[in-house]
Structure formats: structure tokens, C-alpha cells
Design a protein around this motif. Structure first.
Motif, short mmCIF file in Angstrom:
data_model
loop_
_atom_site.label_atom_id
_atom_site.label_comp_id
_atom_site.label_asym_id
_atom_site.label_seq_id
_atom_site.Cartn_x
_atom_site.Cartn_y
_atom_site.Cartn_z
N THR A 112 0.88 -1.12 0.08
CA THR A 112 0.15 -0.15 0.07
C THR A 112 0.90 1.27 0.12
O THR A 112 1.96 1.01 0.40
CB THR A 112 -0.83 0.03 1.41
OG1 THR A 112 0.04 0.29 2.26
CG2 THR A 112 -1.57 -1.32 1.30
N ARG A 113 0.31 2.44 -0.32
CA ARG A 113 0.84 3.75 -0.60
C ARG A 113 1.76 3.91 0.98
O ARG A 113 3.00 4.61 0.89
CB ARG A 113 0.21 4.69 -1.02
CG ARG A 113 1.06 5.91 -1.16
CD ARG A 113 -0.02 7.10 -1.83
NE ARG A 113 -0.27 6.77 -3.30
CZ ARG A 113 0.61 7.08 -4.25
NH1 ARG A 113 1.64 7.64 -4.31
NH2 ARG A 113 0.34 6.67 -5.45
N ASP A 117 5.58 4.17 1.63
CA ASP A 117 6.01 5.45 2.15
C ASP A 117 6.97 5.22 3.48
O ASP A 117 7.88 5.96 3.38
CB ASP A 117 5.15 6.46 2.22
CG ASP A 117 4.49 6.97 1.11
OD1 ASP A 117 4.95 6.37 -0.05
OD2 ASP A 117 3.34 7.51 1.30
N ALA A 308 8.82 10.51 2.13
CA ALA A 308 7.82 10.33 0.81
C ALA A 308 6.89 11.43 0.53
O ALA A 308 6.67 11.53 -0.73
CB ALA A 308 7.02 9.10 1.60
N LEU A 311 7.37 13.83 -2.93
CA LEU A 311 7.21 13.44 -4.23
C LEU A 311 6.27 14.63 -4.81
O LEU A 311 6.49 14.74 -5.95
CB LEU A 311 6.70 12.02 -4.25
CG LEU A 311 7.70 11.03 -4.55
CD1 LEU A 311 8.50 10.74 -3.61
CD2 LEU A 311 7.23 9.56 -5.02
N GLU A 312 5.06 15.04 -4.08
CA GLU A 312 4.16 15.73 -4.66
C GLU A 312 4.87 17.45 -4.86
O GLU A 312 4.56 18.19 -5.88
CB GLU A 312 3.14 16.10 -3.93
CG GLU A 312 2.31 14.71 -3.67
CD GLU A 312 0.95 14.71 -3.07
OE1 GLU A 312 0.74 15.84 -2.16
OE2 GLU A 312 0.40 14.12 -2.86
N THR A 318 10.16 14.14 -11.05
CA THR A 318 9.30 13.03 -11.60
C THR A 318 9.25 12.96 -12.99
O THR A 318 9.30 11.80 -13.68
CB THR A 318 7.83 13.36 -10.93
OG1 THR A 318 8.01 13.25 -9.46
CG2 THR A 318 6.90 11.85 -11.12
N GLN A 406 5.29 -0.53 -8.31
CA GLN A 406 5.46 0.57 -9.17
C GLN A 406 5.57 1.88 -8.43
O GLN A 406 6.37 2.66 -8.45
CB GLN A 406 3.99 1.05 -10.00
CG GLN A 406 3.86 2.27 -10.81
CD GLN A 406 2.93 2.46 -11.59
OE1 GLN A 406 2.47 1.34 -12.00
NE2 GLN A 406 2.63 3.64 -12.13
N HIS A 407 4.73 2.08 -7.05
CA HIS A 407 4.80 3.39 -6.40
C HIS A 407 6.43 3.34 -5.66
O HIS A 407 7.16 4.14 -5.45
CB HIS A 407 3.80 3.52 -5.29
CG HIS A 407 3.89 4.49 -4.40
ND1 HIS A 407 3.91 5.82 -4.45
CD2 HIS A 407 4.03 4.42 -3.00
CE1 HIS A 407 4.27 6.58 -3.46
NE2 HIS A 407 4.22 5.76 -2.61
N MET A 410 9.24 4.37 -7.87
CA MET A 410 8.94 5.80 -8.13
C MET A 410 9.54 6.62 -7.05
O MET A 410 10.36 7.43 -6.88
CB MET A 410 7.64 6.22 -8.65
CG MET A 410 7.24 6.07 -9.89
SD MET A 410 8.31 6.42 -11.16
CE MET A 410 8.00 8.46 -11.11
N LEU A 411 9.16 6.14 -5.94
CA LEU A 411 9.49 6.58 -4.56
C LEU A 411 11.05 6.66 -4.48
O LEU A 411 11.82 7.74 -4.23
CB LEU A 411 8.89 6.01 -3.14
CG LEU A 411 9.60 6.49 -1.83
CD1 LEU A 411 8.79 7.67 -1.53
CD2 LEU A 411 9.18 5.19 -0.96
#
Length: 456
Positions: A112-113, A117, A308, A311-312, A318, A406-407, A410-411
């Protein structure tokens, strides 16, 4: 609807077809096939009686059919996946049907995200170790391909094994190349001797597999033998896998745990290393984009370690990674076997056919990408992505078998790249880095960068 037509074939040489072209450079052969014959092309390779026929699907619409809308009709039943199973086990990458569904249900809660994280600190710690090791090469030259492979392996091993990371890294680093080369040779050969025959290649691979299995089995046995409270307190992924519970109190047995560990090691370090390598290589060739990414990092983070939630705050960084994954997808070719005859892009792919979709080719398709060989991170600005086909970019696959990590990838990539760019300026010394399609995309030469330490 127009009647489907036979798939056109790529021209090859008499008797052997395109065998030598595929062996010499399979990725460029696929590109040439699309340019000459369109989005569905048949490639024959090998002598009569041992000839393989590949049905190659290059359009985003075709990739969506194979991986998503008709995924049940395209299975992992080909010879290549069987070789991967025989070496790396029947984990999430290779399992099918009830086995896959059971494994996915057990593993999904661990990816899970929120859970992923929590791995950010481990990634930052390993990136910090890499930066410390570079300190002696203040204005030196590093091969970012080798360096990112080591960094990614350390990071995924720390997340999998926690305090046992040092017991595994050297073994994986030594054994994985032997095993993956063995899998590739057998997976793409028209005929193979049994693995049990004492040939030099079989013996080398067996020795590497025995060593790799032994270190994994020892750590797994330690985890399973730990006191319940110790397992509950463990934060590494292996401990969580050992404690995973599914429906009817289903769990992984020791052999299944090893299969999952091997798949995570394989998919979790080579793919991320590829993304980081080519992000740095491309930024090293494009100083304006590098400066823009660095300024974003400094503005968002200042001098603190990335987390974590950052990222935004790093949208351009990104985009850089997404563009690197477009040009150099870690999974450049994805194989399946057709169960039933299927129409794709107006052509009939027969039942039993070996089918490939090729992110390497689709990511360069001029229908979806203008000037496709150009490095342009702004292709992934929100307004540009909104108008693009979902499967014009699919470095993590798609459909029900899309990559569960996938997450995490990217993290890990964003955190590591942010720290590297904040500390160093990169100048690419190798304009081109030759690559080939292995189990993942592999650099066949160094990706050297001159690095200059930045103050502050």
C-alpha cells in the motif's frame, strides 16, 4: 468491421530468418519491423523444425488488448518465462491463475502507499552512503550504471532483509549476473540440453543458484524461527511476508517466501537502477534540464533529507524520471502466449502464438510522441499526459499483471535522484550507452559521468 488479415512478416535471410538480427540487436530489429510493416509484425527466427515465430504488437491500442482488456487470453506460458521460473521460482512475476491470485492477495497489503512510504528513510540512508563513497572522487569520474546498480541493490536488500543486508548484497551481486545470463541463453535458444546435464554452463548456474538459495533460506529460517513478538516488531519486508495472512489463514511456506524474495531482488533493484542510470545520463547530456531539476530540489527540500511526502513537491524531477523510463524502459519487451486467435489492429494473431508487446518501440512511436528520440521531460506535464493514450507509456506493464512495486520504484528513484542532484553536478562523457534486452534492460557499456561536488 473489416475482415482481419494475415500478419505481415519481417524479411530475413533464407533458412534462419531474422535469427542473427535478433541476436545482434533485438530492440533495433523490433523498431525496424514497425517502421517497415506497421503495428503488428511477425518475425521468424531459427532453422526449419526449430523455428520460432514472434507476433510483435507495437501500438498502444494493441498493448492494451494484450495486457489489459483481453489479458486472460495472453498468458505467461512461453519458454522464456519457464526459464525464469526454473531459476527464480514461481513468485509474483511468473505465477499464474490460482497461485498468482493467492500470492497477490497475501502481498498486496505490504505494498500500500502508506506502507511503501515507510521505506523512504532506508532509501535515503543508502543514497547517503553512496554520496559518502563519492566524496573521495570530488571532481572525478564515475560509471553511473555500476554505481546505481549497487545503490539500488543495497536499498532493496535493506528493505527486504533489514539488518541482514550485508549478508546478501555480495552474494546477489556475484550470483545474479551468472543466473540471468543463463536464463537468457536458454530462454531464447530454439533447443536446450537438460539442466541436469553436467555441462560447464549448467554447473556454473547451479553453483550460483545454490549459493543464492542458501543465503535466502538461512535468513528465512531465522525469521520463521524468531519469537512471535520479535516478528511483530520487525520492519523489514521479509518479516512482513513471513507474517502475511490471507483468506482461511493462508500463509507463505519457506519455499514460497524464497520465491517472492528472489523476484523482489530481481525486479526491485535492476529496474530502479536502470531508471536512475539513464536519468543521470540524460541529465548529464542536457545541462539546462539538470539545472532546472536541481533548483526544484533545493527549493523544495533545502538541506534536509527527502521524505515520501516530498514526491508531490518535486513534479519536474518526476517528469525527468518518467522521460528516462520512456526512452529506456526497464522492461523493454513483455512476452505472452495467445490462448485463442485474436484480432489486433486489423490482423489475426493465431492461437498458440508467442506474442510480445514492446515498450521500447511503443515509447518511440511517432503516433504518440513527436520527435520521439528527443529528451523532453515536459512530455509528462499534466496537460500533455491528459491527451495521450494510457498505453503509450507503460514501463510498469499494465492490466491485472501490472507491477505491484510501481509506487516503490518511483519513491526510491525520486528520493535517490533528488539527493544525488543536490550534491553533485553531472556531465555525461559517453554520448550513447549501448543497451540490450535481457530480463530487464541492460547497459552493455559504461555510462560515465564527470561529477563535480556542489557547495551548500
Amino acid at each position: 468491421m473489416a475482415e482481419a488479415v494475415r500478419v505481415p512478416g519481417l524479411e530475413g535471410v533464407p533458412v534462419l530468418g531474422s535469427l542473427f538480427d535478433l541476436k545482434a540487436d533485438s530492440l533495433r530489429t523490433y523498431e525496424r519491423a514497425r517502421q517497415r510493416h506497421g503495428d503488428v509484425v511477425r518475425i521468424s527466427a531459427g532453422p526449419p523444425g526449430l523455428r520460432a515465430e514472434l507476433y510483435c504488437v507495437f501500438s498502444a491500442e494493441g498493448a492494451q488488448r494484450v495486457l489489459a482488456s483481453e489479458a486472460a487470453n495472453f498468458r505467461k506460458d512461453n519458454a522464456f518465462y519457464q526459464e525464469v521460473r526454473d531459476s527464480f521460482g514461481n513468485g509474483l512475476l511468473t505465477s499464474q491463475d490460482a497461485d498468482y491470485l493467492r500470492q497477490r492477495r497475501l502481498v498486496q497489503p505490504l505494498f500500500t502507499r502508506k506502507r511503501v512510504d515507510g521505506y523512504a528513510a532506508a532509501v535515503a540512508a543508502e543514497t547517503g552512503s553512496t554520496l559518502a563513497a563519492w566524496a573521495e572522487a570530488r571532481d572525478g569520474i564515475v560509471d553511473v550504471s555500476a554505481e546505481m546498480m549497487h545503490l539500488a541493490l543495497r536499498a532493496v536488500s535493506r528493505i527486504l532483509f533489514g539488518a541482514d543486508v550485508d549478508a546478501t548484497v555480495d552474494v546477489v551481486d556475484r550470483c545474479f549476473p551468472v543466473i540471468t545470463d543463463y536464463v537468457l541463453r536458454r530462454g531464447y535458444s530454439p533447443a536446450n540440453l537438460p539442466r541436469t546435464w553436467p555441462t560447464p554452463g549448467n554447473r556454473r548456474a547451479a553453483t550460483a543458484l545454490d549459493e543464492l538459495y542458501a543465503v535466502c533460506d538461512a535468513i528465512i529460517a531465522q525469521r520463521l524461527g524468531a519469537a512471535p513478538h520479535a516478528q511483530a516488531e520487525g520492519e523489514d519486508l521479509l518479516t512482513l511476508l513471513a507474517g502475511a495472512r490471507g483468506e482461511d489463514d493462508a500463509t507463505f511456506d519457506p519455499a514460497e517466501l524464497r520465491d517472492q524474495v528472489l523476484v523482489f531482488l530481481l525486479a526491485g533493484h535492476e529496474t530502479t537502477a536502470t531508471s536512475l542510470t539513464f536519468a543521470l545520463h540524460l541529465l548529464g547530456r542536457h545541462p539546462e534540464e539538470q539545472a532546472r531539476a536541481r533548483e526544484e530540489v533545493r527549493s523544495a527540500l533545502g538541506g534536509r533529507l527527502p521524505e515520501a511526502g516530498d514526491l508531490e513537491r518535486l513534479p519536474y524531477l518526476t517528469r525527468v524520471l518518467k522521460e528516462a523510463m520512456r526512452l529506456y524502459p526497464a522492461a523493454p519487451v513483455i512476452g505472452r502466449k495467445a490462448v485463442a486467435a485474436t484480432e489486433i489492429d486489423g490482423h489475426t494473431v493465431p492461437a498458440g502464438a508467442d506474442v510480445i508487446v514492446a515498450p521500447w518501440v511503443t515509447h518511440r512511436h511517432p503516433r504518440y510522441w513527436s520527435d520521439p528520440e528527443r529528451f523532453d521531460p515536459d512530455r509528462f506535464a499534466p496537460e500533455a499526459e491528459a491527451g495521450r493514450h494510457r498505453y503509450a507509456w507503460f514501463p510498469f506493464g499494465g492490466g491485472p499483471r501490472a507491477c505491484i512495486g510501481q509506487h516503490f520504484s518511483m519513491l526510491e528513484s525520486v528520493i535517490a535522484l533528488a539527493m544525488l542532484l543536490r550534491a553533485y553536478e553531472f556531465e555525461a562523457l559517453d554520448r550513447e550507452v549501448p543497451v540490450s534486452a535481457g530480463i530487464t534492460l541492460r547497459a552493455e557499456g559504461p555510462a560515465r559521468c564527470r561529477i563535480r561536488r556542489l557547495e551548500g
